[in-house]
Design a protein around this motif. Sequence first.
Motif, PDB file in Angstrom:
ATOM      1  N   ILE A  83     -85.969  18.316 119.861  1.00 12.75           N
ATOM      2  CA  ILE A  83     -86.423  16.672 120.099  1.00 12.75           C
ATOM      3  C   ILE A  83     -85.802  16.057 119.791  1.00 12.75           C
ATOM      4  CG2 ILE A  83     -88.146  15.195 118.310  1.00 12.75           C
ATOM      5  CD1 ILE A  83     -89.656  17.180 117.460  1.00 12.75           C
ATOM      6  N   LEU A  84     -85.714  14.818 121.043  1.00 16.28           N
ATOM      7  CA  LEU A  84     -85.036  13.708 121.336  1.00 16.28           C
ATOM      8  C   LEU A  84     -85.686  12.609 120.837  1.00 16.28           C
ATOM      9  CD1 LEU A  84     -82.224  12.155 122.076  1.00 16.28           C
ATOM     10  CD2 LEU A  84     -83.165  12.193 124.576  1.00 16.28           C
ATOM     11  N   LEU A  85     -85.435  11.907 120.067  1.00 21.06           N
ATOM     12  CA  LEU A  85     -86.518  10.987 119.079  1.00 21.06           C
ATOM     13  C   LEU A  85     -85.417   9.178 119.491  1.00 21.06           C
ATOM     14  CD1 LEU A  85     -88.328   9.617 117.707  1.00 21.06           C
ATOM     15  CD2 LEU A  85     -86.511  10.329 114.939  1.00 21.06           C
ATOM     16  N   ILE A  86     -86.510   8.727 120.265  1.00 22.07           N
ATOM     17  CA  ILE A  86     -85.768   7.635 120.552  1.00 22.07           C
ATOM     18  C   ILE A  86     -86.170   6.280 119.765  1.00 22.07           C
ATOM     19  CG2 ILE A  86     -85.266   6.165 122.821  1.00 22.07           C
ATOM     20  CD1 ILE A  86     -85.220   8.507 124.202  1.00 22.07           C
ATOM     21  N   HIS A  87     -85.855   5.374 119.379  1.00 20.99           N
ATOM     22  CA  HIS A  87     -86.163   4.158 118.243  1.00 20.99           C
ATOM     23  C   HIS A  87     -85.051   2.859 118.677  1.00 20.99           C
ATOM     24  CE1 HIS A  87     -89.993   4.455 115.671  1.00 20.99           C
ATOM     25  NE2 HIS A  87     -90.047   2.698 115.963  1.00 20.99           N
ATOM     26  N   SER A  88     -85.855   1.707 119.111  1.00 22.16           N
ATOM     27  CA  SER A  88     -84.743   0.404 118.675  1.00 22.16           C
ATOM     28  C   SER A  88     -84.902   0.238 117.124  1.00 22.16           C
ATOM     29  CB  SER A  88     -86.085  -0.413 119.135  1.00 22.16           C
ATOM     30  OG  SER A  88     -85.733  -0.182 121.001  1.00 22.16           O
ATOM     31  N   SER A  89     -84.135  -0.239 116.793  1.00 19.83           N
ATOM     32  CA  SER A  89     -84.474  -0.657 115.231  1.00 19.83           C
ATOM     33  C   SER A  89     -85.374  -2.436 115.052  1.00 19.83           C
ATOM     34  CB  SER A  89     -82.600  -0.846 115.365  1.00 19.83           C
ATOM     35  OG  SER A  89     -81.730  -1.451 115.376  1.00 19.83           O
ATOM     36  N   GLY A  90     -85.161  -2.409 116.375  1.00 20.69           N
ATOM     37  CA  GLY A  90     -85.903  -4.073 115.548  1.00 20.69           C
ATOM     38  C   GLY A  90     -87.030  -4.141 116.201  1.00 20.69           C
ATOM     39  N   ASP A  91     -87.976  -3.060 116.501  1.00 19.19           N
ATOM     40  CA  ASP A  91     -89.297  -2.447 116.900  1.00 19.19           C
ATOM     41  C   ASP A  91     -90.408  -3.436 115.694  1.00 19.19           C
ATOM     42  OD1 ASP A  91     -91.751  -1.738 117.671  1.00 19.19           O
ATOM     43  OD2 ASP A  91     -90.958   0.058 117.988  1.00 19.19           O
ATOM     44  N   THR A  92     -91.585  -4.793 116.471  1.00 14.56           N
ATOM     45  CA  THR A  92     -91.835  -4.882 115.422  1.00 14.56           C
ATOM     46  C   THR A  92     -93.144  -4.211 115.703  1.00 14.56           C
ATOM     47  OG1 THR A  92     -92.099  -6.208 117.463  1.00 14.56           O
ATOM     48  CG2 THR A  92     -90.005  -7.231 115.405  1.00 14.56           C
ATOM     49  N   LEU A  93     -93.433  -3.461 116.673  1.00  9.74           N
ATOM     50  CA  LEU A  93     -94.871  -3.197 116.397  1.00  9.74           C
ATOM     51  C   LEU A  93     -94.979  -1.750 115.687  1.00  9.74           C
ATOM     52  CD1 LEU A  93     -97.629  -2.461 117.705  1.00  9.74           C
ATOM     53  CD2 LEU A  93     -96.817  -2.020 119.349  1.00  9.74           C
ATOM     54  N   ILE A  94     -93.954  -0.903 115.962  1.00 10.88           N
ATOM     55  CA  ILE A  94     -93.922   0.546 115.202  1.00 10.88           C
ATOM     56  C   ILE A  94     -91.687   0.551 114.647  1.00 10.88           C
ATOM     57  CG2 ILE A  94     -93.075   3.314 114.825  1.00 10.88           C
ATOM     58  CD1 ILE A  94     -95.191   3.272 117.509  1.00 10.88           C
ATOM     59  N   PRO A  95     -92.592  -0.429 112.775  1.00  7.76           N
ATOM     60  CA  PRO A  95     -91.176  -0.328 112.838  1.00  7.76           C
ATOM     61  C   PRO A  95     -90.111   0.974 112.973  1.00  7.76           C
ATOM     62  CG  PRO A  95     -92.600  -1.066 111.620  1.00  7.76           C
ATOM     63  CD  PRO A  95     -93.362  -0.700 112.286  1.00  7.76           C
ATOM     64  N   PHE A  96     -88.910   0.970 112.735  1.00  8.21           N
ATOM     65  CA  PHE A  96     -87.826   1.428 112.620  1.00  8.21           C
ATOM     66  C   PHE A  96     -87.947   2.839 111.110  1.00  8.21           C
ATOM     67  CE2 PHE A  96     -83.607   2.716 112.399  1.00  8.21           C
ATOM     68  CZ  PHE A  96     -83.127   3.817 113.459  1.00  8.21           C
ATOM     69  N   HIS A  97     -88.336   2.429 110.605  1.00 10.60           N
ATOM     70  CA  HIS A  97     -88.119   3.255 109.378  1.00 10.60           C
ATOM     71  C   HIS A  97     -89.165   4.757 109.970  1.00 10.60           C
ATOM     72  CE1 HIS A  97     -92.613   1.913 107.512  1.00 10.60           C
ATOM     73  NE2 HIS A  97     -92.132   1.252 107.904  1.00 10.60           N
ATOM     74  N   HIS A  98     -90.449   4.471 110.752  1.00 10.56           N
ATOM     75  CA  HIS A  98     -90.800   5.075 111.071  1.00 10.56           C
ATOM     76  C   HIS A  98     -90.052   6.638 111.944  1.00 10.56           C
ATOM     77  CE1 HIS A  98     -95.523   4.345 110.784  1.00 10.56           C
ATOM     78  NE2 HIS A  98     -94.609   2.563 110.613  1.00 10.56           N
ATOM     79  N   ALA A  99     -89.039   5.698 112.531  1.00  8.29           N
ATOM     80  CA  ALA A  99     -88.497   7.053 113.098  1.00  8.29           C
ATOM     81  C   ALA A  99     -87.419   7.590 112.427  1.00  8.29           C
ATOM     82  CB  ALA A  99     -86.677   6.186 114.192  1.00  8.29           C
ATOM     83  N   ARG A 100     -87.378   7.046 111.330  1.00 11.03           N
ATOM     84  CA  ARG A 100     -85.944   7.844 110.014  1.00 11.03           C
ATOM     85  C   ARG A 100     -87.453   8.784 109.804  1.00 11.03           C
ATOM     86  NH1 ARG A 100     -81.458   6.801 110.846  1.00 11.03           N
ATOM     87  NH2 ARG A 100     -79.931   5.014 110.733  1.00 11.03           N
ATOM     88  N   GLN A 101     -88.090   8.334 108.956  1.00 13.72           N
ATOM     89  CA  GLN A 101     -89.121   9.603 107.672  1.00 13.72           C
ATOM     90  C   GLN A 101     -89.210  10.240 109.313  1.00 13.72           C
ATOM     91  OE1 GLN A 101     -93.226   7.521 107.085  1.00 13.72           O
ATOM     92  NE2 GLN A 101     -92.557   5.701 106.687  1.00 13.72           N
ATOM     93  N   ILE A 102     -89.165  10.563 110.260  1.00 18.57           N
ATOM     94  CA  ILE A 102     -89.711  11.673 111.692  1.00 18.57           C
ATOM     95  C   ILE A 102     -88.510  12.736 111.462  1.00 18.57           C
ATOM     96  CG2 ILE A 102     -89.914  12.473 113.851  1.00 18.57           C
ATOM     97  CD1 ILE A 102     -91.908   9.462 113.936  1.00 18.57           C
TER      98      ILE A 102
END
Length: 346
Positions: free
Chosen positions: A275-294
Amino acid sequence: MTGHQRLAISLASGVGLLGLTVTSSLVVLGNRFVEELSRPHTLLDESVFTWEVPRNTVEPPAVLQRALLFETRDGTLLSGDFWVQEQPAPTIVLCHGYRTSRAHMRTVAGLQYAHGYNILFFDFRGHGESDSVMTSCGNAEVCDLEAALEVASRQPETLPHKIIIHGFSMGASVALLTPPHSDVAAIIADSPYAHSDDILRRLIHYQLTQESNHWRVSLRKIQHLWPTVAWLTVFIASFVFRLRFGYDVIAHPATCFKRWRARMKVAHEQRLIPILLIHSSGDTLIPFHHARQIADEAKLYGVPIETYFTDDEEHCGAYGYDPAEYVNVLQQFLARSLQNDFSTIQ
């Protein structure tokens, strides 16, 4: 009957009536939320949320474009397109987000097609040109992606066991929720949620706050109750949704990796999908902590996961933050995941 007894009965009746009123109000809120969440063919308000996609990409000639109409296991008809290379190649299955459509994916498809991949992009249920049935923002859409993977694997131009899923937002979450498919070589998950109940509570809290901001000042004092009301509304809505549609509205992509491991043992498989997981640290719709959990859950169960995080504040904003680097990260990840078959399409 004594005065104390009458007072006790009166208080009990009042409390009961208050409880009934509160419960009824929450049921109304729950029903309203289910209606809004599941309503098909509702377009995203682009004045509130914008998402930068590639521009000025070139599409293949018409002779290399194929319209698709296919059915899911629950009988939903989905509409899509398949863009083919002139020789067999890996196939990328693009998965759009909630309240967008495959039309939003055309320039993304063009970008990936230019790198030598076949492209299958389709409309999830209740979106675009697919059947006008309820949407669930996750669990029900798993049926759609499973059907798309089967269609992709049956195309003669698709190299065996060389399908890549590239999902955005809801589409990324659905990619993680979908049971591993033997032909899937890799998953690119751009801005997925880890647990949808958190997102649903945030949306309800936001909506209640926006609406109550127009109330009189004295009434706005109850805004501190909105987190509790949001929690109870999602709790009730989950029951309403299951009763009406037969699906759980709450989805948990972060917990899927345990199921992946269990399926591997049953099937005696040795390979876990990278898996390549991509996320923006300042995402206000789906907060960054969701990426950390995954990412943490994937590592816990030994799932090979790479991350590409940017400092952007937009949801699905990594491409717009640095388009060249985004493309470079994707191509390097796919080169590692596809190994020798990648060199045949450069």
